[in-house]
Design a protein around this motif. Structure first.
Motif, PDB file in Angstrom:
ATOM      1  N   LEU A   8       0.855  -1.181   0.000  1.00 57.02           N
ATOM      2  CA  LEU A   8       0.000   0.000   0.000  1.00 57.02           C
ATOM      3  C   LEU A   8       0.894   1.235   0.000  1.00 57.02           C
ATOM      4  CD1 LEU A   8      -2.706   1.501   0.374  1.00 57.02           C
ATOM      5  CD2 LEU A   8      -2.490   1.082   2.835  1.00 57.02           C
ATOM      6  N   THR A  13       4.378   5.130   3.509  1.00 55.55           N
ATOM      7  CA  THR A  13       3.287   4.565   4.340  1.00 55.55           C
ATOM      8  C   THR A  13       3.878   3.716   5.476  1.00 55.55           C
ATOM      9  OG1 THR A  13       3.195   2.649   2.885  1.00 55.55           O
ATOM     10  CG2 THR A  13       1.590   4.406   2.462  1.00 55.55           C
ATOM     11  N   PHE A  14       3.029   3.426   6.462  1.00 55.74           N
ATOM     12  CA  PHE A  14       3.399   2.462   7.496  1.00 55.74           C
ATOM     13  C   PHE A  14       3.669   1.111   6.835  1.00 55.74           C
ATOM     14  CE2 PHE A  14       0.787   5.407  10.156  1.00 55.74           C
ATOM     15  CZ  PHE A  14       1.785   5.773  11.043  1.00 55.74           C
ATOM     16  N   CYS A  15       2.895   0.827   5.803  1.00 55.93           N
ATOM     17  CA  CYS A  15       3.020  -0.443   5.094  1.00 55.93           C
ATOM     18  C   CYS A  15       4.425  -0.580   4.499  1.00 55.93           C
ATOM     19  CB  CYS A  15       1.955  -0.503   4.004  1.00 55.93           C
ATOM     20  SG  CYS A  15       1.591  -2.146   3.440  1.00 55.93           S
ATOM     21  N   PRO A  52      -1.774  -4.246   5.488  1.00 56.27           N
ATOM     22  CA  PRO A  52      -2.195  -4.214   6.902  1.00 56.27           C
ATOM     23  C   PRO A  52      -3.390  -5.133   7.109  1.00 56.27           C
ATOM     24  CG  PRO A  52      -2.954  -2.234   5.757  1.00 56.27           C
ATOM     25  CD  PRO A  52      -2.160  -3.029   4.757  1.00 56.27           C
ATOM     26  N   VAL A  84       2.817   2.108  15.586  1.00 54.88           N
ATOM     27  CA  VAL A  84       2.551   3.224  14.666  1.00 54.88           C
ATOM     28  C   VAL A  84       2.419   4.538  15.449  1.00 54.88           C
ATOM     29  CG1 VAL A  84       1.553   1.938  12.742  1.00 54.88           C
ATOM     30  CG2 VAL A  84       0.082   2.594  14.621  1.00 54.88           C
ATOM     31  N   PHE A  86       1.586   8.699  14.804  1.00 55.73           N
ATOM     32  CA  PHE A  86       1.013   9.599  13.804  1.00 55.73           C
ATOM     33  C   PHE A  86       1.494  11.034  14.011  1.00 55.73           C
ATOM     34  CE2 PHE A  86      -2.010   6.185  14.627  1.00 55.73           C
ATOM     35  CZ  PHE A  86      -2.207   5.693  13.356  1.00 55.73           C
ATOM     36  N   HIS A 105      -5.690   8.204   6.109  1.00 59.93           N
ATOM     37  CA  HIS A 105      -6.274   6.864   6.009  1.00 59.93           C
ATOM     38  C   HIS A 105      -7.318   6.676   7.126  1.00 59.93           C
ATOM     39  CE1 HIS A 105      -6.369   2.437   6.393  1.00 59.93           C
ATOM     40  NE2 HIS A 105      -6.029   2.424   5.109  1.00 59.93           N
ATOM     41  N   ALA A 107      -7.950   4.309   9.138  1.00 59.56           N
ATOM     42  CA  ALA A 107      -7.416   3.724  10.386  1.00 59.56           C
ATOM     43  C   ALA A 107      -6.747   4.805  11.231  1.00 59.56           C
ATOM     44  CB  ALA A 107      -6.436   2.598  10.074  1.00 59.56           C
ATOM     45  N   ALA A 108      -6.184   5.818  10.589  1.00 63.25           N
ATOM     46  CA  ALA A 108      -5.549   6.911  11.340  1.00 63.25           C
ATOM     47  C   ALA A 108      -6.617   7.841  11.928  1.00 63.25           C
ATOM     48  CB  ALA A 108      -4.605   7.690  10.434  1.00 63.25           C
ATOM     49  N   GLN A 111      -7.793   6.342  15.094  1.00 57.74           N
ATOM     50  CA  GLN A 111      -6.761   6.252  16.141  1.00 57.74           C
ATOM     51  C   GLN A 111      -6.294   7.616  16.641  1.00 57.74           C
ATOM     52  OE1 GLN A 111      -3.780   2.976  15.369  1.00 57.74           O
ATOM     53  NE2 GLN A 111      -5.108   2.710  13.610  1.00 57.74           N
ATOM     54  N   SER A 130      -4.259   6.129   1.670  1.00 60.05           N
ATOM     55  CA  SER A 130      -3.221   5.748   2.630  1.00 60.05           C
ATOM     56  C   SER A 130      -2.722   7.029   3.292  1.00 60.05           C
ATOM     57  CB  SER A 130      -2.048   5.035   1.946  1.00 60.05           C
ATOM     58  OG  SER A 130      -1.261   5.958   1.214  1.00 60.05           O
ATOM     59  N   THR A 131      -1.948   6.871   4.361  1.00 58.18           N
ATOM     60  CA  THR A 131      -1.418   8.065   5.050  1.00 58.18           C
ATOM     61  C   THR A 131      -0.467   8.842   4.137  1.00 58.18           C
ATOM     62  OG1 THR A 131       0.368   6.717   5.962  1.00 58.18           O
ATOM     63  CG2 THR A 131      -1.579   7.020   7.354  1.00 58.18           C
ATOM     64  N   THR A 175       0.135  -2.048  14.643  1.00 57.24           N
ATOM     65  CA  THR A 175      -0.607  -2.578  13.491  1.00 57.24           C
ATOM     66  C   THR A 175       0.053  -3.879  13.054  1.00 57.24           C
ATOM     67  OG1 THR A 175      -1.323  -0.401  12.765  1.00 57.24           O
ATOM     68  CG2 THR A 175      -1.376  -2.131  11.117  1.00 57.24           C
ATOM     69  N   PHE A 177       0.814  -6.361  10.143  1.00 61.00           N
ATOM     70  CA  PHE A 177       0.930  -6.460   8.691  1.00 61.00           C
ATOM     71  C   PHE A 177       1.230  -7.910   8.319  1.00 61.00           C
ATOM     72  CE2 PHE A 177       1.734  -2.053   9.551  1.00 61.00           C
ATOM     73  CZ  PHE A 177       1.163  -1.383   8.478  1.00 61.00           C
TER      74      PHE A 177
HETATM   75  O1  LIG Z   1      -1.741   4.264   5.219  1.00 56.18           O
HETATM   76  C1  LIG Z   1      -0.762   3.664   5.710  1.00 56.18           C
HETATM   77  O2  LIG Z   1       0.326   4.198   5.980  1.00 56.18           O
HETATM   78  C2  LIG Z   1      -0.909   2.244   6.018  1.00 56.18           C
HETATM   79  O3  LIG Z   1       0.057   1.499   5.961  1.00 56.18           O
HETATM   80  C3  LIG Z   1      -2.250   1.794   6.520  1.00 56.18           C
HETATM   81  C4  LIG Z   1      -2.350   2.182   7.943  1.00 56.18           C
HETATM   82  C5  LIG Z   1      -2.933   3.381   8.296  1.00 56.18           C
HETATM   83  C6  LIG Z   1      -3.006   3.741   9.634  1.00 56.18           C
HETATM   84  C7  LIG Z   1      -2.503   2.907  10.607  1.00 56.18           C
HETATM   85  C8  LIG Z   1      -1.908   1.727  10.242  1.00 56.18           C
HETATM   86  C9  LIG Z   1      -1.832   1.356   8.906  1.00 56.18           C
END
Ligand SMILES: O=C(O)C(=O)Cc1ccccc1
Length: 307
Positions: A8, A13-15, A52, A84, A86, A105, A107-108, A111, A130-131, A175, A177
């Motif tokens: 992603l 990204t976190f990914c 993720p 993670v 932010f 994203h 998920a962010a 959180q 994505s972030t 998170t 993965f």
């Molecule tokens: O969007 C990202 O960076 C990701 O990898 C998805 C995600 C977004 C927020 C928390 C964890 C993973």
């Protein structure tokens, strides 16, 4: 030949951070979303994908669960738990009162709920693919967004300023993965493994889920995650995702899966792979490999009339 892994994207990204830890030498193929990353793996454009699956605050990343349940099968071969953090990223010069639209994203968003409610109560928060995609968008001069929530590294990558750091509601968010690839040989059992699968009910009746759970329970297999997802066939129709402790090569896990297969419409095996936390299951009496082997030997003997 080096491995190529889809993920992603875009960069930052976190990914991507997860992929770099799981496969430091792999070539990276950034994709616009989870579906595109998994399709790249399915189509052979990449050897696999890193996506993720769940996080410790918000739970499942449902797009990943659904993608793994439908379409061409993929197998999970590895997992990683990534802490993670932010950051609130803006074009240099923007300050908090000027932030009207935040992009990140989903998920962010969930959180960082407390920070957003406290510091940006009037801002509109919009879901991004994505972030890092959000950070990239905010960095473009005509962007309708004033801020992105993303990893600090995405800010550095896209030339944004970090207006606030560590804005997550909890500072211990993790998170999970997974690395998936087209079906092939399974990783060897390590003694600290996880098995993932989805099961579809044969028919809806009282106790149907209990029957599925019993297949694990009677063999001493502990579950680490259970999720119900709609089949799409109308309200009230669900299928189930399970993560169980252990490897399908182990008798108790293998027998639980065949039991589930007997009473389900369909069971999709999603892989047996080493647990990132290295935790070994606590085996209950009578559920170890030798216990199963001894019981099979006993059954063979009595069937042969050797009582
Ligand atoms: O969007 C990202 O960076 C990701 O990898 C998805 C995600 C977004 C927020 C928390 C964890 C993973």
């Amino acid at each position: 030949m080096p491995t190529k892994l889809a993920y992603l994207g875009p960069e930052g990204t976190f990914c991507e951070a997860a992929l770099r830890i799981l496969a430091p030498d792999a070539e990276r193929l950034p994709c616009a979303n989870v579906t595109a990353a998994l399709d790249a793996a399915r189509a052979g454009e990449a050897d696999g994908a890193v996506v993720p699956l769940e996080n410790s605050v918000e739970g499942a990343i449902t797009v990943t669960l659904d993608e793994l349940a439908w379409g061409e099968p993929l197998l999970i071969g590895a997992e990683l738990l990534l802490p993670v953090e932010f950051a609130l990223l803006v074009r240099p010069g923007t300050d908090l009162p000027h932030i009207k639209r935040v992009y990140t994203h989903p998920a962010a968003i969930t959180q960082c709920r407390n920070y957003l409610a406290r510091e940006l109560p009037d801002a509109v928060v919009v879901a991004a693919p994505s972030t890092a995609a959000a950070a990239q968008e905010v960095s473009s001069p005509g962007s309708p967004y004033d801020a992105a929530i993303a990893p600090s590294i995405a800010g550095e990558h896209y030339g944004l300023a970090e207006l606030a750091s560590n804005i997550g509601d909890r500072d211990d968010t993790v998170t999970r993965f997974v690395r998936v690839s087209r079906p092939g040989a399974l990783p060897e059992p390590t003694g600290a493994d996880r098995t993932s699968l989805v099961a579809f009910l044969r028919d809806d009746h009282p106790g149907a889920l209990l029957e599925m759970l019993s297949e694990f329970a009677v063999r001493g297999v502990n579950l680490t995650r259970i999720e119900s997802r709609p089949t799409g066939d109308g309200i009230g129709r669900y299928f189930f995702h399970f993560d169980a402790e252990g490897h399908v090569a182990e008798a108790r896990v293998g027998e639980a899966l065949s039991g589930l297969h007997r009473l389900s419409d369909d069971v999709r095996f999603l892989g047996s792979y080493p647990r990132a936390d290295g935790v070994s299951p606590e085996l209950r009496r009578g559920t170890s490999g030798p216990d199963f082997a001894e019981a099979a030997g006993w059954l063979a003997r009595i069937r042969a009339g050797r009582v």
